[in-house]
Design an enzyme around this catalytic site. Sequence first.
Site, short mmCIF file in Angstrom:
data_model
loop_
_atom_site.label_atom_id
_atom_site.label_comp_id
_atom_site.label_asym_id
_atom_site.label_seq_id
_atom_site.Cartn_x
_atom_site.Cartn_y
_atom_site.Cartn_z
N PHE A 112 80.54 90.84 77.91
CA PHE A 112 81.10 89.70 78.65
C PHE A 112 80.65 89.69 80.10
O PHE A 112 80.63 88.64 80.74
CB PHE A 112 82.63 89.71 78.59
CG PHE A 112 83.25 90.95 79.19
CD1 PHE A 112 83.42 92.09 78.43
CD2 PHE A 112 83.65 90.96 80.52
CE1 PHE A 112 83.98 93.23 79.00
CE2 PHE A 112 84.22 92.09 81.10
CZ PHE A 112 84.38 93.23 80.32
N LYS A 118 93.06 96.88 92.83
CA LYS A 118 94.29 96.14 92.52
C LYS A 118 95.46 96.78 93.26
O LYS A 118 96.03 96.19 94.16
CB LYS A 118 94.54 96.16 91.00
CG LYS A 118 93.49 95.41 90.18
CD LYS A 118 93.81 95.50 88.71
CE LYS A 118 92.73 94.96 87.83
NZ LYS A 118 92.62 93.50 87.78
N PHE A 131 92.23 98.58 77.72
CA PHE A 131 91.53 97.75 78.69
C PHE A 131 90.03 97.93 78.40
O PHE A 131 89.62 98.97 77.89
CB PHE A 131 91.89 98.13 80.14
CG PHE A 131 91.20 97.21 81.11
CD1 PHE A 131 91.57 95.88 81.17
CD2 PHE A 131 90.15 97.64 81.89
CE1 PHE A 131 90.90 95.00 82.02
CE2 PHE A 131 89.48 96.77 82.74
CZ PHE A 131 89.85 95.45 82.81
N THR A 132 89.25 96.92 78.74
CA THR A 132 87.82 96.92 78.34
C THR A 132 87.09 98.21 78.75
O THR A 132 86.48 98.88 77.92
CB THR A 132 87.09 95.71 78.97
OG1 THR A 132 87.36 95.71 80.37
CG2 THR A 132 87.56 94.40 78.37
N ASP A 143 97.80 104.47 83.44
CA ASP A 143 96.89 103.60 84.19
C ASP A 143 97.77 102.75 85.11
O ASP A 143 98.46 101.83 84.64
CB ASP A 143 96.06 102.73 83.24
CG ASP A 143 95.09 101.81 83.98
OD1 ASP A 143 95.31 101.55 85.18
OD2 ASP A 143 94.13 101.33 83.34
N ARG A 147 89.22 86.30 78.25
CA ARG A 147 89.81 87.56 77.79
C ARG A 147 90.13 87.36 76.30
O ARG A 147 91.24 87.09 75.91
CB ARG A 147 91.09 87.90 78.57
CG ARG A 147 90.87 88.19 80.03
CD ARG A 147 90.43 89.61 80.39
NE ARG A 147 89.05 89.99 80.11
CZ ARG A 147 88.42 90.97 80.74
NH1 ARG A 147 89.01 91.65 81.70
NH2 ARG A 147 87.20 91.31 80.42
N TYR A 155 81.64 113.40 106.03
CA TYR A 155 81.29 113.65 104.62
C TYR A 155 82.36 114.52 103.96
O TYR A 155 82.76 114.30 102.83
CB TYR A 155 79.93 114.33 104.52
CG TYR A 155 79.44 114.45 103.10
CD1 TYR A 155 78.71 113.41 102.53
CD2 TYR A 155 79.72 115.57 102.33
CE1 TYR A 155 78.29 113.49 101.21
CE2 TYR A 155 79.29 115.66 101.02
CZ TYR A 155 78.58 114.61 100.47
OH TYR A 155 78.16 114.69 99.17
#
Length: 481
Positions: free
Chosen positions: A454, A265, A132-133, A222, A388, A80
Amino acid sequence: MANVKFYAGEQIPLEMHKVRIIQRLNLPDVEQRHAAITEAGNNTFLLGTEHVFLDMLTDSGVNAMSDRQQAAMMLADDAYAGSQTFKRLSARVEDIFGTPYFLPAHQGRACENIIARTYVKPGHVVPMNYHFTTTKAHITEMGGEVLELIREEGLEVESDLLFKGNMDIDALRSFIAEDPERVPFVRMEAGTNLIGGQPFSLENLEQVRDVCREYGRILVLDASLLSDNLYFIKTREESCKYLSIREITRRIAACCDIIYFSARKLGSARGGGICTTNETYFRQMRPLVPFFEGFLTYGGMSVREMEALTVGLEETMDEEMINQGPIYIGYMVDELKKAGVPVITPGGGLGCHVDAMRFCDHIPQEEYPAGALAVAFYLASGCRGMERGTMSEQRNPDGSEEFSNMELLRLALPRRVFTLSQVKYAVDRLVWLYENRHLIGGLRFTEEPEVLRFFYGRLEPTSDWQEALVAKYRADFGDSL
Ligand code: F0G
């Protein structure tokens, strides 16, 4: 099994293969695809993978891992607190980015949550190359606003501009100069997702850094799609030709105050994290990790994924490991272009992006041409892509649609997952669909969530166009799947 005699006299079979993992696929026929997408409310997010042949929804969490990543997962230290796995990961992050402070999180949007909660207050505006969303949702949730300052050419669908993700520096400077205190931070997104995985140049990032320094603003990167962006800087930016991927990464990192990433990613694992060289920023964000994510030495990630990420980040420094995605995508883009199908050029990272505004120029934006194209492509191929475009936007406070700058069908090519014949199949069906594009009709919502609609909104076709498309498919392909 080979019949090999052992010197020591043992009689055992000797395996003559190495173990690799494959996943069997299913290709439903066109009638089954019609039934499945209807059941899924004409939203490709709601399809079960048992109905999907090639899953091109995203590259997130579905990249193929290397054998070394898989192997590293076996050595994870499950604790932990104070896990050695975490020490290995944060040391690797420091080695790559030069950042001594690391906060783990369960995925990219969790980092966005932490950054937005720490820095964004009502009335704030966050300038960025493009939104970005999930980034936008977190900033607006905190009462802030997003200001996109992508250079105008970045939004041209067909282009030979090599760095369409670049920020408009003059616009950035004049906006900040008006009222610097209104800007909690500036955000640059590597491999700018929503405009087709398009990169920024190192030169542009350095200019953004200069403006941020001039006005004492934090620069946030990002880095979720950094690997593709690194490859493009290395191969497209003349002044970086002789730099190694590692050197380019260090130069990028040196421009930024805070770097965050989705490890679904970057690093081909599952997780995320925020890193910085600034102890104050680290201390400001840190309390939110145990609050939302988990203890500071795992942040919601499994230790196995953290080990895989540690190796995956190192592999990101290897040009041969990160070039597969962009090269495959470049191939797909070229094949489609040759056949006259409108696609975003030059090819970017993440996937191939089809221009639904032109593909379906007979469908008005309020009937979601990119969403309709995603459904039509699934019908035609069993492959699932992602809308998109306007569906991925949020309505304005007065309920009107926020029309997207671009209407794209994104066909992601998760790294190292598909074979070239599978890509060829997708191209073939897309070319067929383009020849029959007049049969595609619009969509309308039957269930519309207020935020990030979406993901799980449900829609229906505005006419019986899907029946007509299925009938044409049967007429052209006979009894073929
Ligand atoms: N930033 C960028 C540029 C992204 O592309 C994503 C995710 C996130 C942040 C959020 O990361 O999913 O780990 O929470 N993009 C995925 C996609 C969802 O399909 O493009 P996450």
